[in-house]
Motif scaffolding. Structure first.
Motif, PDB file in Angstrom:
ATOM      1  N   GLY A   1       3.410   9.935   4.208  1.00  0.00           N
ATOM      2  CA  GLY A   1       3.749   8.602   3.119  1.00  0.00           C
ATOM      3  C   GLY A   1       5.198   8.919   3.424  1.00  0.00           C
ATOM      4  O   GLY A   1       5.304  10.016   3.976  1.00  0.00           O
TER       5      GLY A   1
ATOM      6  N   CYS B   1       0.572  -0.974  -0.342  1.00  0.00           N
ATOM      7  CA  CYS B   1      -0.209  -0.116  -0.128  1.00  0.00           C
ATOM      8  C   CYS B   1       1.335   1.260   0.159  1.00  0.00           C
ATOM      9  O   CYS B   1       0.591   1.983  -1.037  1.00  0.00           O
ATOM     10  CB  CYS B   1      -0.955  -0.268   0.823  1.00  0.00           C
ATOM     11  SG  CYS B   1      -2.472   1.279   1.281  1.00  0.00           S
ATOM     12  N   ALA B   2       2.093   1.490   0.680  1.00  0.00           N
ATOM     13  CA  ALA B   2       2.592   2.217   1.075  1.00  0.00           C
ATOM     14  C   ALA B   2       4.549   1.463   0.906  1.00  0.00           C
ATOM     15  O   ALA B   2       4.452   0.977   2.600  1.00  0.00           O
ATOM     16  CB  ALA B   2       2.526   3.189   2.080  1.00  0.00           C
TER      17      ALA B   2
ATOM     18  N   LYS C   1       0.669   9.070   0.044  1.00  0.00           N
ATOM     19  CA  LYS C   1      -0.659   8.641   0.100  1.00  0.00           C
ATOM     20  C   LYS C   1      -1.424   9.392   0.767  1.00  0.00           C
ATOM     21  O   LYS C   1      -1.362  10.680   1.061  1.00  0.00           O
ATOM     22  CB  LYS C   1      -0.223   7.723   1.781  1.00  0.00           C
ATOM     23  CG  LYS C   1       0.436   6.102   1.283  1.00  0.00           C
ATOM     24  CD  LYS C   1       0.097   5.617   0.688  1.00  0.00           C
ATOM     25  CE  LYS C   1      -1.281   5.173   0.462  1.00  0.00           C
ATOM     26  NZ  LYS C   1      -1.362   3.807  -0.361  1.00  0.00           N
TER      27      LYS C   1
END
Ligand code: PEP
Ligand code: CO
Length: 452
Positions: free
Chosen positions: A136, A71-72, A117
């Motif tokens: 992020g 996701c990150a 993000k």
């Protein structure tokens, strides 16, 4: 249709830009962006154009797209073993998908730049203290202090450099014997020997190995290219001045290329047709993605497909739908019909992760394997029923042995989440769950091949 207004890499600045950090040292920001704009690109226009051609094939049902990764990404995870294990799981999954679907698979890693993000809340409050949200590693730091949460422009340069380091290693691995089909055993992860899926996986690898040996030893055909795999990179193109700094012209090709990744996408929160992200994306030559979800109306979608793909170019636009297992049945069919009737052609792929996130009673963000699979199964059914093609999947996963999603063959329970929960943002399928998901998708594709 009226002529589109002039575009330039910076024309997005005239539109409202959501999810952008607020820096308190603009001179540093300018210096960093100028440095990034001067440094060499991470990918080439040749590769970008090649990927667009592959996406056009997927759009026509002749190829399948596997998009996966964190996701990150985090700067701390930029190390050899972590990068290699992500490549290994993507290679293993693609092998399973090739075997089940009987068509080539394009691998696209959410890697080498997936550092920014979008957040639902601009700030976070803990014990009465309110600070900016973590956005992020490209923007700020995850620790909960004012200094760590202050957006820092120098992180943009670090992110660019980490992306280059990651890509350098990925390229070396995928251009050497490591990624070749002659030795799929190199892709095995040491801890995975007892995985519930390992027997089935090894049978698939063995069958492919036998066919190769037959071809080479009996037929005398040496498949030279088989030791090299194509791997493309993608990330959410969220931080627009960072993306702009890597937007270049190249010799002997028309237009502007974003050379920070092969395939940037627009996240769901920034996909408004009048917004800065759509303005930036409409002018670049790359194949691009847009996330669509429960709030996407048919009218908005038609507008997006027209603005982002005015020339109806095959391979240009991928719609990544993410509704959740409960909503997809109602929400997706009208959008497929609308795009077919009024929009430009697209590649449809399913992100079965982001609509299935929930918090446990203890406040841990997780997803159920069964919900993810259910959304995928429904996506295949719906596209088939609508005479459309589901041409790929978009999955958050890691090659590590983490415990972030519930379920799968090993039956991870809510209580297990604390054992190895490492994601800073969204929960990922771990190695076993990701391989199992690939097997389920491959079975589904294989049924379609047999009956189709
Ligand atoms: C993501 O892909 O991590 C993400 C934030 O997705 P979405 O834009 O679909 O919510
Ligand atoms: Co996510």
């Amino acid at each position: 249709m009226p002529e589109a207004p002039a575009w330039s890499p910076g024309s997005w600045t005239s539109r409202p830009a959501l999810q952008q950090p607020c820096y308190d040292n603009p001179a540093d920001l300018d210096a960093v962006l100028a440095e990034i704009a001067r440094l060499p690109p991470l990918v080439t226009s040749w590769e970008v154009v090649d990927l667009k051609r592959q996406i056009a094939e997927a759009q026509a049902g002749r190829r399948f797209l596997l998009q996966g990764g964190d996701c990150a990404e985090s700067f701390a995870d930029c190390d050899g073993p972590t990068i290699a294990s992500k490549l290994k799981i993507l290679l293993q999954m693609s092998l399973v998908l090739v075997q089940g679907g009987r068509k080539p698979v394009t691998r696209m890693a959410r890697l080498a730049g997936q550092y920014a993000k979008p957040r639902s809340e601009d700030s976070e409050t803990r014990d009465g203290v309110t600070l900016p949200s973590y956005r992020g590693d490209l923007i700020n730091r995850p620790g909960f202090s004012a200094a760590e949460r202050q957006p820092d422009p120098w992180l943009l340069l670090r992110g660019y450099e980490r992306a280059a380091l990651t890509l350098n290693f990925l390229r070396s691995l995928s251009k050497s014997g490591f990624a070749g089909l002659h030795h799929p055993e190199y892709w095995d992860l040491s801890f995975a020997g007892h995985s519930p899926q390992s027997g089935a996986y090894h049978r698939i690898a063995e069958t492919i190995g036998e066919s190769l040996r037959f071809m080479e030893n009996v037929l005398g055909v040496r498949a030279a290219e088989i030791d090299v795999v194509d791997l493309y990179t993608c990330h959410e193109g969220l931080h627009l001045s960072y993306e702009q700094a890597q937007t270049r012209r190249v010799p002997r090709r028309e237009g502007w290329f974003n050379l920070s990744a092969h395939f940037p996408w627009i996240g769901m929160r920034t996909a408004g047709p009048g917004g800065a992200h759509v303005e930036y994306f409409r002018g670049i030559e790359n194949p691009i993605g847009v996330k669509i979800g429960p709030a996407t109306t048919p009218g908005t979608l038609v507008e997006l497909t027209r603005v982002l793909n005015p020339a109806n170019e095959a391979g240009r636009l991928t719609l990544i739908h993410r509704f959740g297992a409960r909503l997809i049945g109602e929400a997706l069919p009208p959008l497929i019909r609308t795009v077919r009737e009024h929009g430009a052609p697209v590649l449809w792929i399913a992100d079965p992760m982001h609509g299935n996130t929930f918090l446990t009673a203890e406040g841990v963000k997780t997803r159920r394997f069964a919900d993810i699979l259910e959304e995928l199964e429904q996506a295949f059914e719906i596209h088939a029923a609508e005479g459309s093609v589901l041409g790929g999947v978009h999955i958050e996963l890691t090659g590590e042995n983490v415990t972030e999603c519930i379920g799968g063959a090993r039956g991870l329970a809510e209580g297990d989440l604390k054992l190895a929960y490492r994601s800073g943002v969204d929960p990922r399928l771990n190695y076993e769950q990701a391989l199992e998901m690939a097997m389920c998708i491959a079975q589904r594709m294989n049924r379609a091949v047999r009956t189709g």
